[in-house]
Design an enzyme around this catalytic site. Structure first.
Site, PDB file in Angstrom:
ATOM      1  N   PRO A   1     -42.849  12.578 -39.081  1.00  0.00           N
ATOM      2  CA  PRO A   1     -41.381  12.022 -39.188  1.00  0.00           C
ATOM      3  C   PRO A   1     -41.069  11.688 -37.567  1.00  0.00           C
ATOM      4  O   PRO A   1     -40.783  12.471 -36.977  1.00  0.00           O
ATOM      5  CB  PRO A   1     -40.678  13.566 -39.565  1.00  0.00           C
ATOM      6  CG  PRO A   1     -41.754  14.399 -39.118  1.00  0.00           C
ATOM      7  CD  PRO A   1     -43.093  13.765 -39.243  1.00  0.00           C
TER       8      PRO A   1
ATOM      9  N   ASP B   1     -43.051  13.515 -32.785  1.00  0.00           N
ATOM     10  CA  ASP B   1     -43.025  14.014 -34.193  1.00  0.00           C
ATOM     11  C   ASP B   1     -41.916  15.109 -34.076  1.00  0.00           C
ATOM     12  O   ASP B   1     -41.833  15.893 -33.237  1.00  0.00           O
ATOM     13  CB  ASP B   1     -44.144  14.613 -34.272  1.00  0.00           C
ATOM     14  CG  ASP B   1     -44.518  15.297 -35.639  1.00  0.00           C
ATOM     15  OD1 ASP B   1     -43.633  15.676 -36.236  1.00  0.00           O
ATOM     16  OD2 ASP B   1     -45.730  15.338 -35.800  1.00  0.00           O
ATOM     17  N   HIS B   2     -40.828  14.832 -35.159  1.00  0.00           N
ATOM     18  CA  HIS B   2     -39.838  15.714 -35.104  1.00  0.00           C
ATOM     19  C   HIS B   2     -40.283  17.162 -35.575  1.00  0.00           C
ATOM     20  O   HIS B   2     -39.187  18.089 -35.538  1.00  0.00           O
ATOM     21  CB  HIS B   2     -38.708  15.203 -36.158  1.00  0.00           C
ATOM     22  CG  HIS B   2     -37.259  15.598 -35.620  1.00  0.00           C
ATOM     23  ND1 HIS B   2     -36.953  16.591 -34.368  1.00  0.00           N
ATOM     24  CD2 HIS B   2     -36.036  15.188 -36.104  1.00  0.00           C
ATOM     25  CE1 HIS B   2     -35.722  16.692 -34.681  1.00  0.00           C
ATOM     26  NE2 HIS B   2     -34.950  16.033 -35.560  1.00  0.00           N
ATOM     27  N   ARG B   3     -41.493  17.556 -36.127  1.00  0.00           N
ATOM     28  CA  ARG B   3     -41.901  18.744 -36.759  1.00  0.00           C
ATOM     29  C   ARG B   3     -42.107  19.419 -35.520  1.00  0.00           C
ATOM     30  O   ARG B   3     -42.091  20.740 -35.551  1.00  0.00           O
ATOM     31  CB  ARG B   3     -43.148  18.637 -37.540  1.00  0.00           C
ATOM     32  CG  ARG B   3     -42.998  17.876 -38.664  1.00  0.00           C
ATOM     33  CD  ARG B   3     -44.264  17.794 -39.400  1.00  0.00           C
ATOM     34  NE  ARG B   3     -45.231  16.742 -38.669  1.00  0.00           N
ATOM     35  CZ  ARG B   3     -46.238  16.641 -39.064  1.00  0.00           C
ATOM     36  NH1 ARG B   3     -46.750  16.964 -40.187  1.00  0.00           N
ATOM     37  NH2 ARG B   3     -47.001  15.755 -38.211  1.00  0.00           N
TER      38      ARG B   3
ATOM     39  N   ILE C   1     -40.941  18.491 -31.810  1.00  0.00           N
ATOM     40  CA  ILE C   1     -40.034  18.188 -30.856  1.00  0.00           C
ATOM     41  C   ILE C   1     -38.771  17.823 -31.458  1.00  0.00           C
ATOM     42  O   ILE C   1     -38.669  17.126 -32.365  1.00  0.00           O
ATOM     43  CB  ILE C   1     -40.520  16.970 -29.970  1.00  0.00           C
ATOM     44  CG1 ILE C   1     -42.138  17.261 -29.388  1.00  0.00           C
ATOM     45  CG2 ILE C   1     -39.569  16.717 -28.801  1.00  0.00           C
ATOM     46  CD1 ILE C   1     -42.652  16.090 -28.731  1.00  0.00           C
TER      47      ILE C   1
END
Length: 449
Positions: free
Chosen positions: A243, A421-423, A425
């Site tokens: 993501p 990576d939004h998972r 950060i």
């Protein structure tokens, strides 16, 4: 001859006053044994109550929102002698409840890893008997016109695996969905998944359009280079599976550029030519030490994901070559000065363009920088180089009027594009990272501390 029977809530364990969330039948419906009647929802589970008889629904005694317990009346059913015999026969044939839960565990493992664990042979006989019934499984957007016909245990099995029963046409009598049908469906989806190389993710997409472009005008076929074929598959996987979010920022490098030009002028004949990328790498290592989650990888191999924080700083940098993009690595960039980094950048870039990089020259990066400043552009969204969790994109610097002390002054501003990576950060951390990096580029003395 028919008989009126009342259907009541069976033994549902240690549950009382369980709310009814859905009525699955209507007055006048003709039901068979194990057809679902209502859905209950406790604080621990969702329960579908099956019909104990075959017959016609004459009256429904509950409605959505009612609370029921064992023995509560659900509905009244008219059961004929013929239907009663069918009920007995159906009960004797009922084998779904005795299925081992190992199937659930096995298929869950299969879905999570993308590796089949149930042999195809166990389903071949079923497929050969009714091949047309399984054709609908290959349709990505297949939606059943009627409510899927399946017993409670099959529905529970499907829920545990996350399978949409409306996408399955059963192989049982009157297209009743069996557990074997769900298993076959899962295996087919996994086979398609493996053929597309998407790992453990599932995309339910329309097929790629196939067009004869030559009928519209002259065309030329040019095969992709080997590097582009390999990197293309990796980029596709990374873009689909991670993501991405991109944080855009700017850094004032006016003083840094003046320092770079002064050094290169004084060392024109014998010294290593300094580039902005060399300073960017040195500044990035300082920022990565302050925000270690950017110098990490996400490990999801176990039930509980964890973050692998790396105590080394090997920085990859994208090089544009005639055959495609490659990413050599500067190892231990935090332990090297700007001049040493610049020297290694020049050597590795030359090897990359000549196609002479060794595999070890492109391995082990913990963070990557993609600099397009020498070409142009104002901003872009770089794709994360898995298993890293972030990548920094750099575009062409330009003079901009910056308002300071009551007046506009010209400053050299460089655009930064940080994809993460939004998972791992969140947005606030990304802004802090780029802001800190920008402050270092504005005053490289901060990289000394």
């Amino acid at each position: 001859m028919s008989e009126i029977k009342k259907v009541r809530i069976p033994d549902i364990g240690d549950f009382k006053d369980v709310p009814v969330i859905e009525i699955l039948v209507n007055v006048g419906d003709i039901l068979k044994v194990e057809d679902s009647l209502i859905t209950l929802e406790s604080d621990k589970a969702t329960i579908e109550v099956p019909s104990p008889y075959s017959g016609t629904v004459k009256e429904i005694s509950v409605k959505a929102g009612d609370k029921v317990s064992e023995g509560s009346e659900i509905l009244v059913m008219e059961v004929s002698a013929e239907q009663e015999n069918k009920t007995i026969t159906a009960k004797s044939d009922q084998t779904e409840e005795t299925e081992s839960d190992a199937n659930v565990v096995s298929l869950k493992h299969e879905i999570s890893t993308g590796i089949p664990s149930i042999t195809q042979e166990s389903f071949q006989s079923k497929q050969s008997q009714s091949p047309t019934q399984f054709e609908a499984l290959d349709q990505p957007n297949h939606v059943a016109e009627v409510k899927p016909h399946a017993g409670p245990s099959v529905r529970r099995f499907a829920r545990e695996l996350g399978v949409d029963l409306s996408r399955i046409v059963g192989s049982g009598p009157k297209q009743r969905i069996l557990k074997e049908d769900i298993q076959t469906f899962v295996k087919r989806e996994l086979a398609k998944l493996q053929s597309t190389g998407l790992g453990s993710g599932v995309l339910d997409l329309l097929p790629w359009p196939r067009i004869d472009f030559a009928k519209f005008g002259p065309v030329e076929l040019k095969p992709l280079s080997r590097i582009k074929q390999i990197s293309g598959a990796n980029l596709h996987r990374n873009w689909v599976m991670i993501p991405h979010v991109t944080q855009f920022d700017e850094a004032d490098i006016t003083d840094l550029e003046a320092l770079r030009k002064e050094y290169n002028k004084s060392q024109r004949e014998h010294g290593t030519k300094l580039t902005i990328l060399a300073f960017l790498m040195k500044a990035a290592t300082t920022a990565l030490k302050k925000y270690p989650e950017f110098n990490a990888s996400l490990d999801s191999s176990n039930e509980e994901s964890c973050l692998v924080l790396k105590r080394y700083y090997h920085l990859g940098f994208a090089v544009d070559t005639p055959n495609g993009l490659v990413v050599p690595v500067i190892r231990d960039a935090d332990q090297k000065g700007v001049i040493t980094i610049a020297d290694e950048l020049g050597k590795l870039s030359s090897l990359a363009r000549e196609g002479k990089l060794k595999p070890t020259d492109m391995q082990g990066a913990s963070f990557t920088i993609s600099s397009l400043g020498g070409i142009g552009g104002t901003a872009f969204t770089p794709i994360i180089n898995a298993p890293e969790v972030a990548i920094l994109g750099v575009s062409q610097a330009s003079l901009k009027p910056i308002y300071r002390n009551g007046e506009f002054i010209p400053r050299l501003i460089i655009p930064l594009s940080l994809s993460y990576d939004h998972r791992v950060i969140d947005g606030a951390s990304a802004v802090r990272f780029t802001s800190h990096l920008a402050s270092i580029l504005a005053d490289m003395r901060l990289a000394l501390f």
